[in-house]
Design an enzyme around this catalytic site. Structure first.
Site, short mmCIF file in Angstrom:
data_model
loop_
_atom_site.label_atom_id
_atom_site.label_comp_id
_atom_site.label_asym_id
_atom_site.label_seq_id
_atom_site.Cartn_x
_atom_site.Cartn_y
_atom_site.Cartn_z
N GLY B 13 35.22 -6.56 5.06
CA GLY B 13 34.78 -7.13 3.70
C GLY B 13 33.41 -6.29 3.18
O GLY B 13 32.85 -7.00 2.44
N LEU B 92 50.97 -6.19 2.39
CA LEU B 92 51.81 -6.12 1.10
C LEU B 92 51.91 -7.58 0.66
O LEU B 92 52.17 -8.51 1.55
CB LEU B 92 53.22 -5.53 1.46
CG LEU B 92 53.34 -4.11 1.69
CD1 LEU B 92 54.74 -3.81 1.71
CD2 LEU B 92 52.72 -3.62 0.28
N ASN B 107 43.28 -3.01 -6.81
CA ASN B 107 43.37 -2.42 -5.25
C ASN B 107 42.42 -1.36 -5.21
O ASN B 107 42.36 -0.52 -6.17
CB ASN B 107 44.80 -2.23 -4.73
CG ASN B 107 44.70 -1.82 -3.30
OD1 ASN B 107 43.81 -2.39 -2.54
ND2 ASN B 107 45.40 -0.83 -2.93
N HIS B 109 41.98 1.90 -3.07
CA HIS B 109 42.68 2.89 -2.08
C HIS B 109 41.85 3.99 -1.70
O HIS B 109 41.37 4.98 -2.30
CB HIS B 109 44.07 3.15 -2.52
CG HIS B 109 44.88 3.93 -1.52
ND1 HIS B 109 45.50 3.19 -0.50
CD2 HIS B 109 45.23 5.26 -1.25
CE1 HIS B 109 46.23 4.16 0.38
NE2 HIS B 109 46.03 5.18 -0.17
#
Lengths: 209, 209
Positions: B13, B92, B107, B109
């Site tokens: 996190g 997913l 998101n 990445h």
């Protein structure tokens, strides 16, 4: 250091010109031949102006691509070239020629490989909406723009820039990166990682220019 | 500007922490919930310390992933969230949940997409031998890391750096880029190009921070 190179071109030949201006005749690097895939390639005229032997190998003049690539390979060998540089060469080379020149062909590609291999890489990147684009110099293997990466440089894609402006930026980077890769190879500073042959190690990190 | 966001985490996190420190409670942006995919996710504790409602949605507690994602979607709706941020969410999402949250999930990445989607992106990039790596913030669609790109930042892969050092650089960039994307969305400065919905237009180029 010394290095005899042959440059293959299909079009304008601005990367060839960058090599003529940036490395030819300097520090033992010599462009010993330029071959084009079509007789109208302006790159041929650039070679002649620099008094570099130039030849055309058009597929139409041969039985097929394998025959053309055989003749091209013979010609490259005849020039005693140690490195072949694809500088805007727009055709796939046959597997036979790639194997014959194993490890001694490099290509410059207008994208951050492995993203956007193949033709129209800049247009592909723009259509995909990337925010970072770039240029790759890599060894050529049997695949399409899939060989081990030697150098890469990224740039932030300018907001709302035209395709033409982005091409200009890409070409500017190509004209620095490709001569730099050739100089590094001439200095024998480029080698494969014995632990992973996909990884290219550059021994001189602070190469000038 | 105002924006109610829910953050989904699976692990440490640290990206959640960057959002708590960098955007939560600032300029109308509020993290209204944190959901984890497993009860041990340290991200849950970070949420509690910041007095943000936290919940766990572990697939094992539901009939299947679709059921879990249904409950998760209900919970997100219950928080009146306008944006869902995947911040190290390792699973997913079902097609149903992605469609339900259409256009409102982002998101982060650890690669320059479209290169190296999926798990272990940093290791993939190192094994491929790239010389430039980076980070992408993108909208989530039904595919794996395939949605429209909002922000990207590249860096030169340090020569002979350890995986750990490269991860450190990537995470440092993530911790800047993800809050920046959230701030831009809060300012309504992010929109799809009507001519090509894959292309994300950022209206404020000189956003501070």
């Amino acid at each position: 250091m010394s290095l005899r190179i042959v440059v293959l071109v299909s079009g304008e030949g601005t990367n060839l010109q960058a090599l003529i201006d940036g490395v030819h005749g300097q520090g033992g690097i010599e462009i010993v031949g330029v071959a084009a895939s079509r007789p109208e390639a302006p790159g041929l005229e650039r070679a002649r102006r620099a008094e570099i032997p130039a030849a055309c190998f058009e597929i139409a003049d041969f039985a097929d691509r394998d025959a053309r690539d055989g003749a091209l390979g013979d010609w490259i060998e005849g020039q005693s070239a140690e490195l072949v540089v694809l500088a805007g060469w727009m055709q796939l080379l046959s597997r036979g020629l790639v194997e014959r020149l194993a490890g001694a062909i490099i290509n410059v590609h207008p994208a951050l490989l492995p993203a956007f291999p193949g033709l129209h890489a800049i247009e592909q990147a723009i259509a995909h909406g990337v925010k970072v684009a770039g240029v790759t110099v890599h060894f050529v293997d049997e695949g399409v723009d899939s060989g081990p990466i030697i150098l890469q440089r990224a740039f932030d894609l300018p907001y709302a820039a035209s395709v033409e402006r982005i091409e200009e930026i890409v070409h500017g980077i190509e004209h620095e990166l490709l001569p730099r890769a050739v100089r590094l190879i001439a200095k024998r500073a480029v080698r494969r990682d014995p632990k992973n042959p996909r990884v290219v190690l550059i021994e001189e990190e602070h190469e000038s220019g």
